[in-house]
Structures are given as structure tokens and as C-alpha cells.
Design a protein around this motif. Structure first.
Motif, mmCIF file in Angstrom:
data_model
loop_
_atom_site.group_PDB
_atom_site.id
_atom_site.type_symbol
_atom_site.label_atom_id
_atom_site.label_comp_id
_atom_site.label_asym_id
_atom_site.label_seq_id
_atom_site.Cartn_x
_atom_site.Cartn_y
_atom_site.Cartn_z
ATOM 1 N N ASP A 16 -6.251 -20.992 82.717
ATOM 2 C CA ASP A 16 -5.552 -19.717 82.894
ATOM 3 C C ASP A 16 -6.277 -18.581 82.172
ATOM 4 O O ASP A 16 -6.401 -17.470 82.697
ATOM 5 N N MET A 17 -6.754 -18.858 80.981
ATOM 6 C CA MET A 17 -7.461 -17.845 80.205
ATOM 7 C C MET A 17 -8.778 -17.451 80.890
ATOM 8 O O MET A 17 -9.114 -16.267 80.983
ATOM 9 N N ALA A 18 -9.488 -18.430 81.406
ATOM 10 C CA ALA A 18 -10.733 -18.158 82.120
ATOM 11 C C ALA A 18 -10.468 -17.318 83.364
ATOM 12 O O ALA A 18 -11.239 -16.405 83.692
ATOM 13 N N GLU A 19 -9.363 -17.593 84.052
ATOM 14 C CA GLU A 19 -8.991 -16.800 85.231
ATOM 15 C C GLU A 19 -8.690 -15.354 84.850
ATOM 16 O O GLU A 19 -9.025 -14.432 85.582
ATOM 17 N N MET A 20 -8.045 -15.161 83.713
ATOM 18 C CA MET A 20 -7.749 -13.808 83.232
ATOM 19 C C MET A 20 -9.044 -13.037 82.993
ATOM 20 O O MET A 20 -9.207 -11.908 83.451
ATOM 21 N N PHE A 21 -9.987 -13.674 82.313
ATOM 22 C CA PHE A 21 -11.260 -13.008 82.043
ATOM 23 C C PHE A 21 -12.063 -12.795 83.328
ATOM 24 O O PHE A 21 -12.745 -11.784 83.481
ATOM 25 N N LYS A 22 -11.945 -13.718 84.255
ATOM 26 C CA LYS A 22 -12.608 -13.566 85.553
ATOM 27 C C LYS A 22 -12.053 -12.346 86.279
ATOM 28 O O LYS A 22 -12.803 -11.556 86.858
ATOM 29 N N ALA A 23 -10.744 -12.178 86.225
ATOM 30 C CA ALA A 23 -10.109 -11.024 86.865
ATOM 31 C C ALA A 23 -10.600 -9.718 86.255
ATOM 32 O O ALA A 23 -10.811 -8.731 86.951
ATOM 33 N N LEU A 24 -10.805 -9.724 84.950
ATOM 34 C CA LEU A 24 -11.282 -8.529 84.254
ATOM 35 C C LEU A 24 -12.789 -8.345 84.403
ATOM 36 O O LEU A 24 -13.331 -7.333 83.977
ATOM 37 N N GLY A 25 -13.455 -9.311 85.009
ATOM 38 C CA GLY A 25 -14.907 -9.275 85.147
ATOM 39 C C GLY A 25 -15.399 -8.521 86.365
ATOM 40 O O GLY A 25 -16.604 -8.461 86.609
ATOM 41 N N ARG A 31 -11.262 -0.717 87.241
ATOM 42 C CA ARG A 31 -10.901 0.648 87.615
ATOM 43 C C ARG A 31 -9.431 0.725 88.046
ATOM 44 O O ARG A 31 -8.733 1.680 87.703
ATOM 45 N N ILE A 32 -8.972 -0.276 88.773
ATOM 46 C CA ILE A 32 -7.563 -0.310 89.186
ATOM 47 C C ILE A 32 -6.660 -0.416 87.953
ATOM 48 O O ILE A 32 -5.670 0.315 87.833
ATOM 49 N N ILE A 33 -7.010 -1.300 87.045
ATOM 50 C CA ILE A 33 -6.222 -1.460 85.817
ATOM 51 C C ILE A 33 -6.195 -0.146 85.042
ATOM 52 O O ILE A 33 -5.144 0.283 84.559
ATOM 53 N N TYR A 34 -7.330 0.502 84.941
ATOM 54 C CA TYR A 34 -7.394 1.775 84.212
ATOM 55 C C TYR A 34 -6.484 2.817 84.871
ATOM 56 O O TYR A 34 -5.762 3.535 84.185
ATOM 57 N N ALA A 35 -6.491 2.870 86.197
ATOM 58 C CA ALA A 35 -5.610 3.803 86.913
ATOM 59 C C ALA A 35 -4.145 3.474 86.637
ATOM 60 O O ALA A 35 -3.329 4.372 86.395
ATOM 61 N N LEU A 36 -3.813 2.188 86.647
ATOM 62 C CA LEU A 36 -2.427 1.776 86.419
ATOM 63 C C LEU A 36 -1.999 1.933 84.962
ATOM 64 O O LEU A 36 -0.800 1.945 84.669
ATOM 65 N N LEU A 37 -2.959 2.053 84.064
ATOM 66 C CA LEU A 37 -2.628 2.373 82.671
ATOM 67 C C LEU A 37 -2.019 3.769 82.589
ATOM 68 O O LEU A 37 -1.190 4.046 81.726
ATOM 69 N N GLN A 38 -2.447 4.652 83.492
ATOM 70 C CA GLN A 38 -1.983 6.032 83.489
ATOM 71 C C GLN A 38 -0.550 6.134 84.010
ATOM 72 O O GLN A 38 0.276 6.827 83.430
ATOM 73 N N LYS A 39 -0.275 5.432 85.130
ATOM 74 C CA LYS A 39 1.068 5.462 85.715
ATOM 75 C C LYS A 39 1.166 4.465 86.851
ATOM 76 O O LYS A 39 0.153 3.989 87.362
ATOM 77 N N TYR A 63 -5.084 -10.051 94.135
ATOM 78 C CA TYR A 63 -5.748 -10.891 93.140
ATOM 79 C C TYR A 63 -5.158 -10.626 91.747
ATOM 80 O O TYR A 63 -4.839 -11.563 91.008
ATOM 81 N N LEU A 64 -5.006 -9.358 91.402
ATOM 82 C CA LEU A 64 -4.455 -9.008 90.088
ATOM 83 C C LEU A 64 -2.996 -9.452 89.952
ATOM 84 O O LEU A 64 -2.568 -9.832 88.866
ATOM 85 N N ARG A 65 -2.258 -9.419 91.033
ATOM 86 C CA ARG A 65 -0.870 -9.892 90.999
ATOM 87 C C ARG A 65 -0.820 -11.406 90.807
ATOM 88 O O ARG A 65 0.003 -11.921 90.044
ATOM 89 N N ASN A 66 -1.705 -12.118 91.495
ATOM 90 C CA ASN A 66 -1.744 -13.579 91.367
ATOM 91 C C ASN A 66 -2.126 -14.034 89.965
ATOM 92 O O ASN A 66 -1.748 -15.130 89.553
ATOM 93 N N THR A 67 -2.873 -13.211 89.242
ATOM 94 C CA THR A 67 -3.242 -13.555 87.864
ATOM 95 C C THR A 67 -2.281 -12.924 86.854
ATOM 96 O O THR A 67 -2.546 -12.944 85.657
#
Length: 102
Positions: A16-25, A31-39, A63-67
């Protein structure tokens, strides 16, 4: 060494941890995560912010929802996305801080 081995993380957690880092890779997902940090944003808004097609954005959001990095909220036919929880924000903020530090 025995104490380390006894307290070692289990196989499922390491996967699970490797999948998290893969998603962030992936730069697009970052860029999507950064946008969603805003709102919270709908798919259309993410498309505009990232200048990407709806198909490409939807694929990455799935993909981000699945992780469990993002979650969705439906209002009528519109689906809004936001970060799943505060932990995701903290991981992202810590990573940015680490990069600026070095």
C-alpha cells in the motif's frame, strides 16, 4: 536485529505504501493534487487549470481515488474532487518543504 524484525511492517502495508509513492511519482497527478490543495474542483475545472482533456483528467482522478488520495462528492450530475484527508495534505506539504530545504 531481532527487535527490528519483530516490529517490521507487514507485506500488505508495504505494498500500500509503495502504491502511494507510485501515485505521487507522476507529474500530472502531482499537479492535480496541488490544484486540489487550493480548493475542491470538478473535472471540468481541473481540465481548465491543467490544460488537459477530460478523458486524461478523469483517468488520473480515478487512479488517485483508487489509492485514496482524493475523494469525490456528487452534486446532481457534477462530481467534485478534493483531497481525501489531512494526511495527504501533510505528505504533500512535507515533500515540498523537503525539496525547498535541500
Amino acid at each position: 536485529m531481532v527487535q527490528i524484525k519483530e516490529n517490521f511492517v507487514d507485506e500488505s502495508t508495504t505494498i500500500d505504501m509503495a502504491e502511494m509513492f507510485k501515485a505521487l511519482g507522476d507529474p500530472t497527478r502531482v499537479r492535480i493534487i496541488y490544484a486540489l490543495l487550493q480548493k475542491e474542483l470538478c473535472v471540468h475545472d481541473v481540465c481548465i487549470v491543467l490544460d488537459m482533456t477530460q478523458s486524461a483528467v478523469s483517468h488520473q482522478l480515478r487512479y488517485l481515488r483508487n489509492t485514496r488520495i482524493v475523494k469525490r462528492r456528487k452534486v446532481g450530475k457534477t462530481v467534485f474532487y478534493s483531497l481525501d484527508d489531512r494526511h495527504v495534505e501533510e505528505i504533500f506539504a512535507q515533500t515540498l518543504q523537503h525539496l525547498k530545504h535541500g
